[in-house]
Design a protein around this motif. Structure first.
Motif, PDB file in Angstrom:
ATOM      1  N   ASP A   1       0.984  -1.004   0.001  1.00 39.80           N
ATOM      2  CA  ASP A   1      -0.013   0.010   0.017  1.00 39.80           C
ATOM      3  C   ASP A   1       0.849   1.255  -0.042  1.00 39.80           C
ATOM      4  OD1 ASP A   1      -1.901   1.893   0.285  1.00 39.80           O
ATOM      5  OD2 ASP A   1      -2.784   1.251   2.126  1.00 39.80           O
ATOM      6  N   PRO A   2       0.887   1.889  -1.170  1.00 39.16           N
ATOM      7  CA  PRO A   2       1.593   3.174  -1.107  1.00 39.16           C
ATOM      8  C   PRO A   2       1.226   4.505  -0.465  1.00 39.16           C
ATOM      9  CG  PRO A   2       0.413   2.971  -3.019  1.00 39.16           C
ATOM     10  CD  PRO A   2       0.025   1.767  -2.243  1.00 39.16           C
ATOM     11  N   LEU A   3      -0.156   4.274   0.254  1.00 42.43           N
ATOM     12  CA  LEU A   3      -0.654   5.472   1.125  1.00 42.43           C
ATOM     13  C   LEU A   3      -0.217   5.043   2.512  1.00 42.43           C
ATOM     14  CD1 LEU A   3      -2.806   7.687   1.290  1.00 42.43           C
ATOM     15  CD2 LEU A   3      -4.352   5.870   1.514  1.00 42.43           C
ATOM     16  N   LEU A   4       0.659   6.146   2.805  1.00 45.59           N
ATOM     17  CA  LEU A   4       1.307   6.319   4.121  1.00 45.59           C
ATOM     18  C   LEU A   4       0.262   6.731   5.196  1.00 45.59           C
ATOM     19  CD1 LEU A   4       4.956   7.421   3.747  1.00 45.59           C
ATOM     20  CD2 LEU A   4       3.931   5.059   3.900  1.00 45.59           C
ATOM     21  N   HIS A   5      -0.471   7.609   4.704  1.00 42.61           N
ATOM     22  CA  HIS A   5      -1.416   8.308   5.636  1.00 42.61           C
ATOM     23  C   HIS A   5      -2.494   9.312   5.029  1.00 42.61           C
ATOM     24  CE1 HIS A   5      -2.781   9.408  10.003  1.00 42.61           C
ATOM     25  NE2 HIS A   5      -2.768  10.663   9.492  1.00 42.61           N
ATOM     26  N   SER A   6      -3.665   9.318   5.500  1.00 42.13           N
ATOM     27  CA  SER A   6      -4.578  10.219   4.806  1.00 42.13           C
ATOM     28  C   SER A   6      -5.150  11.191   5.920  1.00 42.13           C
ATOM     29  CB  SER A   6      -5.862   9.225   4.370  1.00 42.13           C
ATOM     30  OG  SER A   6      -6.749  10.186   3.628  1.00 42.13           O
ATOM     31  N   TYR A   7      -4.821  12.560   5.714  1.00 44.20           N
ATOM     32  CA  TYR A   7      -5.396  13.492   6.542  1.00 44.20           C
ATOM     33  C   TYR A   7      -6.635  14.026   6.272  1.00 44.20           C
ATOM     34  CZ  TYR A   7      -0.168  13.580   7.202  1.00 44.20           C
ATOM     35  OH  TYR A   7       0.978  13.252   7.668  1.00 44.20           O
ATOM     36  N   SER A   8      -7.953  13.812   6.997  1.00 42.12           N
ATOM     37  CA  SER A   8      -9.028  13.948   6.503  1.00 42.12           C
ATOM     38  C   SER A   8      -9.747  15.063   7.451  1.00 42.12           C
ATOM     39  CB  SER A   8      -9.815  12.660   6.709  1.00 42.12           C
ATOM     40  OG  SER A   8      -9.739  12.091   7.973  1.00 42.12           O
ATOM     41  N   ASP A   9      -9.287  15.741   8.284  1.00 43.44           N
ATOM     42  CA  ASP A   9      -9.921  16.452   9.183  1.00 43.44           C
ATOM     43  C   ASP A   9     -10.093  17.863   8.647  1.00 43.44           C
ATOM     44  OD1 ASP A   9     -11.101  17.571  11.583  1.00 43.44           O
ATOM     45  OD2 ASP A   9      -9.111  17.974  12.332  1.00 43.44           O
ATOM     46  N   TYR A  10     -10.611  18.057   7.274  1.00 47.59           N
ATOM     47  CA  TYR A  10     -11.058  19.093   6.513  1.00 47.59           C
ATOM     48  C   TYR A  10     -12.544  19.117   6.233  1.00 47.59           C
ATOM     49  CZ  TYR A  10      -5.951  19.098   5.786  1.00 47.59           C
ATOM     50  OH  TYR A  10      -4.629  19.091   5.798  1.00 47.59           O
ATOM     51  N   GLU A  11     -13.187  20.532   6.320  1.00 46.48           N
ATOM     52  CA  GLU A  11     -14.599  20.478   5.963  1.00 46.48           C
ATOM     53  C   GLU A  11     -14.810  21.090   4.529  1.00 46.48           C
ATOM     54  OE1 GLU A  11     -16.209  22.933   9.029  1.00 46.48           O
ATOM     55  OE2 GLU A  11     -15.429  21.617  10.741  1.00 46.48           O
ATOM     56  N   ASP A  12     -13.674  21.280   3.578  1.00 41.69           N
ATOM     57  CA  ASP A  12     -13.995  21.754   2.521  1.00 41.69           C
ATOM     58  C   ASP A  12     -13.003  21.131   1.540  1.00 41.69           C
ATOM     59  OD1 ASP A  12     -15.031  23.341   0.329  1.00 41.69           O
ATOM     60  OD2 ASP A  12     -15.287  24.957   1.571  1.00 41.69           O
ATOM     61  N   SER A  13     -12.959  21.584   0.420  1.00 43.95           N
ATOM     62  CA  SER A  13     -12.124  20.940  -0.718  1.00 43.95           C
ATOM     63  C   SER A  13     -10.754  21.475  -0.190  1.00 43.95           C
ATOM     64  CB  SER A  13     -12.314  21.314  -2.085  1.00 43.95           C
ATOM     65  OG  SER A  13     -13.524  20.784  -2.452  1.00 43.95           O
ATOM     66  N   VAL A  14      -9.433  20.847  -0.619  1.00 39.61           N
ATOM     67  CA  VAL A  14      -8.099  21.244  -0.569  1.00 39.61           C
ATOM     68  C   VAL A  14      -7.463  21.363  -1.633  1.00 39.61           C
ATOM     69  CG1 VAL A  14      -6.130  20.794   0.839  1.00 39.61           C
ATOM     70  CG2 VAL A  14      -8.079  19.622   1.752  1.00 39.61           C
ATOM     71  N   TYR A  15      -7.022  22.750  -1.960  1.00 42.88           N
ATOM     72  CA  TYR A  15      -6.468  22.996  -3.476  1.00 42.88           C
ATOM     73  C   TYR A  15      -5.082  23.300  -2.999  1.00 42.88           C
ATOM     74  CZ  TYR A  15     -11.118  23.649  -5.146  1.00 42.88           C
ATOM     75  OH  TYR A  15     -12.589  23.300  -5.600  1.00 42.88           O
ATOM     76  N   GLY A  16      -4.670  24.006  -1.860  1.00 46.12           N
ATOM     77  CA  GLY A  16      -3.342  24.489  -1.741  1.00 46.12           C
ATOM     78  C   GLY A  16      -2.364  23.338  -0.807  1.00 46.12           C
ATOM     79  N   LEU A  17      -1.325  23.145  -1.443  1.00 38.73           N
ATOM     80  CA  LEU A  17      -0.341  22.229  -0.568  1.00 38.73           C
ATOM     81  C   LEU A  17       1.015  22.959  -0.759  1.00 38.73           C
ATOM     82  CD1 LEU A  17      -1.071  18.746  -1.738  1.00 38.73           C
ATOM     83  CD2 LEU A  17      -1.258  19.519   0.507  1.00 38.73           C
ATOM     84  N   ALA A  18       2.015  22.786   0.174  1.00 37.39           N
ATOM     85  CA  ALA A  18       3.318  23.287   0.175  1.00 37.39           C
ATOM     86  C   ALA A  18       4.222  22.735   1.175  1.00 37.39           C
ATOM     87  CB  ALA A  18       3.431  24.913   0.412  1.00 37.39           C
ATOM     88  N   TRP A  19       5.143  21.813   0.645  1.00 39.33           N
ATOM     89  CA  TRP A  19       6.228  21.433   1.662  1.00 39.33           C
ATOM     90  C   TRP A  19       7.010  22.599   1.699  1.00 39.33           C
ATOM     91  CZ3 TRP A  19       6.083  16.466   3.402  1.00 39.33           C
ATOM     92  CH2 TRP A  19       5.636  15.498   2.682  1.00 39.33           C
ATOM     93  N   SER A  20       7.755  22.342   3.008  1.00 36.06           N
ATOM     94  CA  SER A  20       8.945  23.393   3.453  1.00 36.06           C
ATOM     95  C   SER A  20      10.005  22.939   3.195  1.00 36.06           C
ATOM     96  CB  SER A  20       8.689  23.458   5.186  1.00 36.06           C
ATOM     97  OG  SER A  20       9.837  24.081   5.584  1.00 36.06           O
ATOM     98  N   ASP A  21      10.775  23.933   2.359  1.00 32.25           N
ATOM     99  CA  ASP A  21      12.003  23.577   2.036  1.00 32.25           C
ATOM    100  C   ASP A  21      13.237  23.408   3.181  1.00 32.25           C
ATOM    101  OD1 ASP A  21      13.665  23.225  -0.798  1.00 32.25           O
ATOM    102  OD2 ASP A  21      14.909  24.589   0.239  1.00 32.25           O
ATOM    103  N   ARG A  22      12.933  24.197   4.162  1.00 30.02           N
ATOM    104  CA  ARG A  22      13.736  24.335   5.239  1.00 30.02           C
ATOM    105  C   ARG A  22      13.618  22.978   6.188  1.00 30.02           C
ATOM    106  NH1 ARG A  22      13.210  26.532  10.265  1.00 30.02           N
ATOM    107  NH2 ARG A  22      15.011  27.378  11.374  1.00 30.02           N
ATOM    108  N   GLU A  23      12.699  22.512   6.372  1.00 33.88           N
ATOM    109  CA  GLU A  23      12.251  21.403   7.333  1.00 33.88           C
ATOM    110  C   GLU A  23      11.262  20.644   6.253  1.00 33.88           C
ATOM    111  OE1 GLU A  23      12.045  22.267  11.974  1.00 33.88           O
ATOM    112  OE2 GLU A  23      10.809  23.967  10.828  1.00 33.88           O
ATOM    113  N   PRO A  24      11.943  19.828   5.549  1.00 36.07           N
ATOM    114  CA  PRO A  24      11.102  18.960   4.450  1.00 36.07           C
ATOM    115  C   PRO A  24      10.197  17.780   5.204  1.00 36.07           C
ATOM    116  CG  PRO A  24      13.496  18.306   4.418  1.00 36.07           C
ATOM    117  CD  PRO A  24      13.241  19.636   5.393  1.00 36.07           C
ATOM    118  N   TRP A  25      10.098  17.787   6.479  1.00 39.11           N
ATOM    119  CA  TRP A  25       9.089  16.743   7.025  1.00 39.11           C
ATOM    120  C   TRP A  25       8.028  17.441   7.193  1.00 39.11           C
ATOM    121  CZ3 TRP A  25      14.155  17.928   8.727  1.00 39.11           C
ATOM    122  CH2 TRP A  25      14.103  18.853   9.936  1.00 39.11           C
ATOM    123  N   ILE A  26       7.846  18.973   7.029  1.00 37.51           N
ATOM    124  CA  ILE A  26       6.646  19.520   7.518  1.00 37.51           C
ATOM    125  C   ILE A  26       6.135  20.244   6.075  1.00 37.51           C
ATOM    126  CG2 ILE A  26       6.114  22.068   8.360  1.00 37.51           C
ATOM    127  CD1 ILE A  26       8.148  21.685  10.403  1.00 37.51           C
TER     128      ILE A  26
END
Length: 351
Positions: A304-329
């Motif tokens: 299963d390639p899905l490590l985790h699903s974050y589902s605590d949202y109430e609307d569509s999620v359009y924006g995503l950004a990894w941190s370059d400084r702390e790439p685990w965030i």
């Protein structure tokens, strides 16, 4: 693995759909985001993660005259960013600068460095040179790709070259190849197009319906990822473009955004209109980089390639950004204006 959010939240006043890592801020983990209100004065928020990693702090709040449909932080100057905006009648794009002493001002105003005003069609996005200080910018509208030369000191942007994608193609976005600065991928309704900026010619295309987003793997040449309406998340090798080298299930509704991790090869985020953010491990092409010890051992990891699903949202999620400084965030942004910052450290080795 399904789960709610253990993340840190921050609320915007209005709806929003775009967020960007402030890569040039090497002292803090920070993000910049903008709102999408039709009737109200829109806002740009500069958000910083506290040193303890426990709260999101509003570092700066600035008014923006129009709805923000795309926003990208300059990779070499933390005070400069671009927006694509809608006036209600037409679309525009501009380069902005945050005032130097904004923290000491009562009502700091953004300075418009210049506008990218050569567009006739509906502008979709602005792409910054992928690494290091450089004067080149790309902007994409529904019909045309523009290459610009930006001079912040003179507050000018000159069109270096431009080319039409053709009447039958409706461009929707793109990504700049970090391994080949002459190469850009552009998405449209029926294909992914690949452009050579030296000639401003289309050199290849992959026929594909409804690609919403594309991102290059920053750690490995020739590899890119797409988010598609119905077929989920697909991983491609430019050298073998006929079919994806790996297909991930994606989302229960449209897959809208996809981002490759800047440091951990094979780690991918996706977001969709099912109000979910998914964390994937694409092990098919990254087995040489990921040793068994490099991730928390799991008997289902390769199945299963899905490590985790974050589902605590109430609307569509359009924006995503990894941190370059702390790439685990990473930061996510749902349409209701809610920013959530999460850590993926539990899925990485405890080195």
């Amino acid at each position: 693995m399904q789960g709610g959010s253990s993340g840190i939240g921050y609320g915007l006043k209005y709806q929003a759909r775009c967020i960007s890592d402030v890569k040039a801020d090497t002292d803090h983990t920070s993000f910049i985001t903008g709102t999408l209100s039709l009737k109200e004065e829109n806002e740009v928020h500069l958000i910083r993660l506290s040193s303890g990693g426990t709260e999101l702090i509003c570092e700066g709040l600035f008014s923006h005259p129009n709805e923000i449909w795309d926003l990208a932080s300059c990779p070499f100057d933390q005070r400069i960013f671009s927006t694509v905006y809608c006036t209600g009648e037409s679309y525009g794009a501009a380069i902005w600068q945050i005032p130097e002493l904004y923290g000491e001002l009562n009502s700091p105003q953004l300075e418009r460095i210049t506008s990218l005003d050569a567009h006739v069609g509906k502008i979709k996005c602005v792409l910054w040179w992928p690494s290091g200080r450089h004067d080149k910018l790309i902007s994409i509208d529904e019909e045309t790709l523009f290459l610009w030369s930006l001079d912040c000191s003179k507050k000018t942007a000159q069109v270096q070259s431009k080319e039409s994608a053709g009447m039958l193609h409706n461009l929707s976005g793109g990504a700049w190849d970090p391994h080949d600065v002459n190469a850009v991928a552009a998405t449209c309704e029926s294909a992914i197009q690949f452009w050579d900026l030296r000639t401003m010619k289309k050199i290849n295309s992959i026929e594909r319906g409804h690609v919403r987003n594309v991102d290059y793997n920053p750690k490995k040449k020739h590899i890119f990822v797409t988010a598609e309406d119905e077929s989920g998340i697909n991983i491609w090798d430019l050298r073998k473009p006929k079919v994806p080298i790996q297909e991930l299930p994606g989302h229960t509704h449209w897959s809208w955004a996809v981002k490759c991790n800047p440091e951990y090869d094979g780690l991918i985020l996706s977001a969709g209109t099912d109000s979910t953010v998914n964390l994937w491990l694409a092990s098919l092409y990254s087995s040489d980089e990921f040793t068994p010890e490099s991730l928390v051992d799991s008997p289902t990891r390769r199945v299963d390639p899905l490590l985790h699903s974050y589902s605590d949202y109430e609307d569509s999620v359009y924006g995503l950004a990894w941190s370059d400084r702390e790439p685990w965030i990473f930061a996510s942004l749902s349409y209701d204006g809610r920013v959530v910052v999460e850590t993926v450290k539990p899925f990485l080795s405890k080195k």
